[in-house]
Design an enzyme around this catalytic site. Structure first.
Site, short mmCIF file in Angstrom:
data_model
loop_
_atom_site.label_atom_id
_atom_site.label_comp_id
_atom_site.label_asym_id
_atom_site.label_seq_id
_atom_site.Cartn_x
_atom_site.Cartn_y
_atom_site.Cartn_z
N ARG A 105 8.17 5.36 1.23
CA ARG A 105 7.96 5.97 2.55
C ARG A 105 8.72 5.25 3.66
O ARG A 105 8.86 5.78 4.75
CB ARG A 105 6.47 6.12 2.88
N GLN A 153 0.85 -1.20 0.00
CA GLN A 153 0.00 0.00 0.00
C GLN A 153 0.89 1.25 0.00
O GLN A 153 1.81 1.35 0.81
CB GLN A 153 -0.88 -0.07 1.26
N GLU A 166 -3.88 15.48 -0.52
CA GLU A 166 -2.70 14.85 -1.10
C GLU A 166 -2.53 15.29 -2.56
O GLU A 166 -3.46 15.18 -3.35
CB GLU A 166 -2.84 13.33 -1.02
N HIS A 180 1.55 12.97 0.49
CA HIS A 180 0.35 12.64 1.30
C HIS A 180 0.30 13.55 2.53
O HIS A 180 0.52 13.10 3.67
CB HIS A 180 0.51 11.17 1.69
#
Ligand code: BG6
Length: 267
Positions: free
Chosen positions: A73, A68, A243, A143
């Site tokens: 990240r 996901q 975002e 985000h």
């Protein structure tokens, strides 16, 4: 966790090398602009809850073969440079390149660079370069978790009449008026071609996106918020995510040696 801290005449920022994750930005004399969960894990391998996670090379489950929101990240970026442009403007550049680990989950060679400019405006430029001999497709997002006084006071302007995919029902809809929050919201706005304005009780924030025609608006509300990692059950009241994205139909195809920059200017 290794972090970079910048404190210039007008603003301060904190960026974790993991994920090139900006988790604090504050203008002098103001409250922090970004929300950071006070129970976020600062642990390698887990994304920080809050700030600006970089979703790359896939937004959400746009590429179902990837985790996901992709792998950037939780990947460790390299600090390339910090430039003092003047006493009120600092630029920080971080970079991620393909490695044995990334090639195992996404078989392409790439350069991913985040350039952050810190002044009374926060600017983020996320540049992807295809270093492979084949084309590749990405979806992505900056985000951003914005800190708010209370989600009930929030209004989002600038998306009136825009089509959106409602991720809760999987239906295409059309925005009617400003966005307010009275339950869970998880939407991918399309054809976004003007600035988005976040209006809170005592603050107005403008978000200008370039290299992008999609924007995600998200608040998990009570039920989903209580199931989410790295945040307290009632934390949903304190933030809204807007975002800056290239998501769903707004994907980017890069041929070998081509680059694309997703830019968000927040002021
Ligand atoms: C948003 C998605 O972008 O990210 C939501 O639209 C998702 O559906 C949210 O819940 C947070 O995702 P994660 O992986 O950080 O928990």
């Amino acid at each position: 966790m290794e972090i970079i801290e910048i404190n210039n005449a007008v603003a301060s920022v904190k960026i974790a090398l993991q994920g090139a994750h900006i988790f604090h930005y504050q203008r002098k004399g103001e409250e922090p602009l970004l929300w950071l969960s006070d129970t976020s894990d600062f642990e390698y391998g887990k994304a920080i809850r809050g700030g600006v996670p970089i979703c790359w090379p896939s937004f959400g489950m746009n590429n179902p073969e990837l985790p996901q929101h992709g792998f950037a990240r939780t990947a460790k970026f390299v600090h390339v440079e910090t430039k003092e442009i003047d006493e009120s403007t600092t630029e920080v550049t971080l970079k991620l390149t393909h490695s044995k680990e990334t090639l195992l989950i996404w078989a392409y060679q790439f350069d991913l660079e985040l350039k952050v400019s810190i002044s009374d405006t926060l600017t983020m430029e996320l540049k992807t370069t295809n270093k492979d001999s084949r084309s590749f497709t990405i979806t992505q997002a900056l985000h951003t978790y914005f800190s708010v006084s209370d989600i009930l006071h929030v209004e989002i302007k600038g998306l009136d009449k825009k089509p959106y995919l409602d991720a809760l029902t999987n239906k295409q809809c059309l925005q009617n008026g400003d966005i307010v929050f009275r339950n869970e919201v998880d939407r991918v706005y399309q054809e976004v071609d003007s600035e988005i304005v976040l209006k809170d009780k005592n603050r107005t924030v403008n978000i200008k996106n370039e290299g992008s025609s999609s924007a995600v608006v998200w608040n998990p509300w009570i039920e989903k918020g209580s199931r989410m990692s790295g945040m307290k059950a009632d934390a949903y009241k304190q933030f809204v995510c807007i975002e800056s994205a290239n998501a769903f139909e707004d994907f980017v195809v890069l041929e070998p040696n081509e680059s694309h920059t997703l830019k968000a200017t927040i002021y």
